[in-house]
Design a protein around this motif. Sequence first.
Motif, PDB file in Angstrom:
ATOM      1  N   THR A 255     -15.456  -3.560   2.967  1.00  0.00           N
ATOM      2  CA  THR A 255     -15.308  -2.227   3.585  1.00  0.00           C
ATOM      3  C   THR A 255     -14.184  -2.165   4.606  1.00  0.00           C
ATOM      4  O   THR A 255     -13.831  -1.068   5.049  1.00  0.00           O
ATOM      5  CB  THR A 255     -16.622  -1.787   4.262  1.00  0.00           C
ATOM      6  N   VAL A 256     -13.617  -3.317   4.999  1.00  0.00           N
ATOM      7  CA  VAL A 256     -12.540  -3.293   5.995  1.00  0.00           C
ATOM      8  C   VAL A 256     -11.203  -2.949   5.354  1.00  0.00           C
ATOM      9  O   VAL A 256     -10.206  -2.767   6.061  1.00  0.00           O
ATOM     10  CB  VAL A 256     -12.424  -4.644   6.747  1.00  0.00           C
ATOM     11  N   ILE A 257     -11.150  -2.873   4.026  1.00  0.00           N
ATOM     12  CA  ILE A 257      -9.885  -2.542   3.345  1.00  0.00           C
ATOM     13  C   ILE A 257      -9.425  -1.157   3.788  1.00  0.00           C
ATOM     14  O   ILE A 257     -10.151  -0.177   3.618  1.00  0.00           O
ATOM     15  CB  ILE A 257     -10.068  -2.555   1.817  1.00  0.00           C
ATOM     16  N   PRO A 258      -8.234  -1.037   4.373  1.00  0.00           N
ATOM     17  CA  PRO A 258      -7.745   0.283   4.805  1.00  0.00           C
ATOM     18  C   PRO A 258      -7.573   1.224   3.613  1.00  0.00           C
ATOM     19  O   PRO A 258      -7.232   0.785   2.501  1.00  0.00           O
ATOM     20  CB  PRO A 258      -6.388  -0.034   5.445  1.00  0.00           C
ATOM     21  N   ASN A 259      -7.789   2.490   3.842  1.00  0.00           N
ATOM     22  CA  ASN A 259      -7.690   3.474   2.757  1.00  0.00           C
ATOM     23  C   ASN A 259      -6.330   3.481   2.054  1.00  0.00           C
ATOM     24  O   ASN A 259      -6.279   3.598   0.826  1.00  0.00           O
ATOM     25  CB  ASN A 259      -8.018   4.877   3.286  1.00  0.00           C
TER      26      ASN A 259
ATOM     27  N   PHE B 225       3.777   2.717   3.676  1.00  0.00           N
ATOM     28  CA  PHE B 225       4.187   1.314   3.654  1.00  0.00           C
ATOM     29  C   PHE B 225       3.074   0.428   3.086  1.00  0.00           C
ATOM     30  O   PHE B 225       3.322  -0.410   2.211  1.00  0.00           O
ATOM     31  CB  PHE B 225       4.550   0.856   5.077  1.00  0.00           C
ATOM     32  N   LEU B 226       1.844   0.622   3.571  1.00  0.00           N
ATOM     33  CA  LEU B 226       0.727  -0.202   3.102  1.00  0.00           C
ATOM     34  C   LEU B 226       0.427   0.032   1.624  1.00  0.00           C
ATOM     35  O   LEU B 226       0.169  -0.906   0.872  1.00  0.00           O
ATOM     36  CB  LEU B 226      -0.519   0.086   3.945  1.00  0.00           C
ATOM     37  N   ALA B 227       0.466   1.312   1.220  1.00  0.00           N
ATOM     38  CA  ALA B 227       0.237   1.625  -0.197  1.00  0.00           C
ATOM     39  C   ALA B 227       1.342   1.021  -1.062  1.00  0.00           C
ATOM     40  O   ALA B 227       1.082   0.479  -2.142  1.00  0.00           O
ATOM     41  CB  ALA B 227       0.170   3.136  -0.388  1.00  0.00           C
ATOM     42  N   GLY B 228       2.591   1.111  -0.565  1.00  0.00           N
ATOM     43  CA  GLY B 228       3.727   0.568  -1.310  1.00  0.00           C
ATOM     44  C   GLY B 228       3.649  -0.943  -1.458  1.00  0.00           C
ATOM     45  O   GLY B 228       3.929  -1.484  -2.532  1.00  0.00           O
ATOM     46  N   ILE B 229       3.260  -1.635  -0.363  1.00  0.00           N
ATOM     47  CA  ILE B 229       3.117  -3.104  -0.407  1.00  0.00           C
ATOM     48  C   ILE B 229       2.064  -3.499  -1.441  1.00  0.00           C
ATOM     49  O   ILE B 229       2.250  -4.442  -2.232  1.00  0.00           O
ATOM     50  CB  ILE B 229       2.718  -3.641   0.986  1.00  0.00           C
TER      51      ILE B 229
ATOM     52  N   THR C  65      -4.517  -5.789   2.816  1.00  0.00           N
ATOM     53  CA  THR C  65      -5.396  -5.831   3.991  1.00  0.00           C
ATOM     54  C   THR C  65      -4.889  -6.841   5.017  1.00  0.00           C
ATOM     55  O   THR C  65      -4.980  -6.602   6.232  1.00  0.00           O
ATOM     56  CB  THR C  65      -6.840  -6.193   3.559  1.00  0.00           C
ATOM     57  N   SER C  66      -4.340  -7.951   4.550  1.00  0.00           N
ATOM     58  CA  SER C  66      -3.782  -8.954   5.464  1.00  0.00           C
ATOM     59  C   SER C  66      -2.606  -8.380   6.249  1.00  0.00           C
ATOM     60  O   SER C  66      -2.498  -8.579   7.471  1.00  0.00           O
ATOM     61  CB  SER C  66      -3.335 -10.202   4.685  1.00  0.00           C
TER      62      SER C  66
END
Length: 421
Positions: free
Chosen positions: A312-316, A143-147, A176-177
């Motif tokens: 660095t807080v950006i999720p992988n 989901f995060l990668a798709g967004i 990230t948000s």
Amino acid sequence: MYAGAVVVPLIVGPAIGMTPEQIAYLISIDLFACGIASLFQVVGGKYFGIKLPIMMGCAFQAVGPMIAIGKLQGITAIYGAIIAAGVIVMILAQFMDKIIKFFPPVVTGSVVIIIGASLIGAAMGNIVGQPNTPEFASLTNLFLAGITLLSIVLMNRFFTGYLKSISVLLSLVIGTSVASFMGLVDFSTVKKADWFHMVEPFRFGMPTFHVSAIISMVLVGIVSMIESTGVFFALAEVCDKKIDGNDIKRGLRAEGITQVIGGIFQAFPYTTYSQNVGLVALTGVKARSVVIAACIIIMILGLLPKVAALTTVIPNPVLGGAMIPMFGMVMASGVRQLSRVNFQRIENMFIIATSVGLGLGVSISPAIFSQLPESVRLVMESGIVTGSLTAIVLNIILNGMGRQETEGKILKAEHSMESAV
């Protein structure tokens, strides 16, 4: 160039076992060194610098080789190879008109495709996560990668100008948000980070020099030199400035110097960013003073650890989603270069097929060379290096020195990156 400058340490750092604090410092020093590198090109001197509105950034071509070197020989070997390769690039710049004949579009196009395709694995690895963890291949990751990926697509469809040019950076903020609202962002590294620090050379140790590692970085440097030559011509045309062979040599010499600087500050090798050529053409702002101001801003950001720690807080998964189009654009650039190749000649098709096939094959299964001596293995286990060497050798064998498509003329290199504008 900010997104490119921070993405490289975010890829390389975890791959070679760095801690979040070390990665935050790596981002800081990278930004600082980017500013210095750009100043060398923009301000220039009698023997170095093209004196055009150029921004320098991390060379994506170097990501794969740096990770391979770091895993086998340690982080100090990375910086030793960068410094040595920078010195060699400075020397080779004097003979660029003779070297370029070994790198016609059939070679450079194949190499750039291999580079982009080899890096896609890193993007997918960030999305899928670590095996044997609850997050591995989870729907949340997808989901995060798709967004993130969808954000880039929509911004490139509906935005124009500056906002469109920073779509990758904005997508990282959006992804990230969203992850923050889902409780998946950890700000502890930001809280621990200082507000100000001074950069220090050789922070991660004195560089060590290994022949195999240096060969890898020299090959990357040569490919970068050829791409930069095309960018120089394209930018000069946009700026209505005529440049000659001596200008090119000064520009490439500056790239060698900035590689040495990157190695001393223990950041990365730097190259001319073609994206900024498009921005100059789009905005019509051609003044070098504007780029000098940008360099100063970047250097100031490099002295603020909290800014780097925030990255660095950006999720992988978010990072992986942004990497897909970034690395895909590298491959597209290779395809563009191959558009100049005469596909009526079966020899050219054979060069592309074999070099790309070997390069990707080695990237997928580097263990094929596991029985070779370590010095040889380091070179051959890099799909980029293996594919590059294959393309160069096959081109010499099948096309010969008398049938090079560029006829060894630097002026021909302008077309290899022209459409980047």
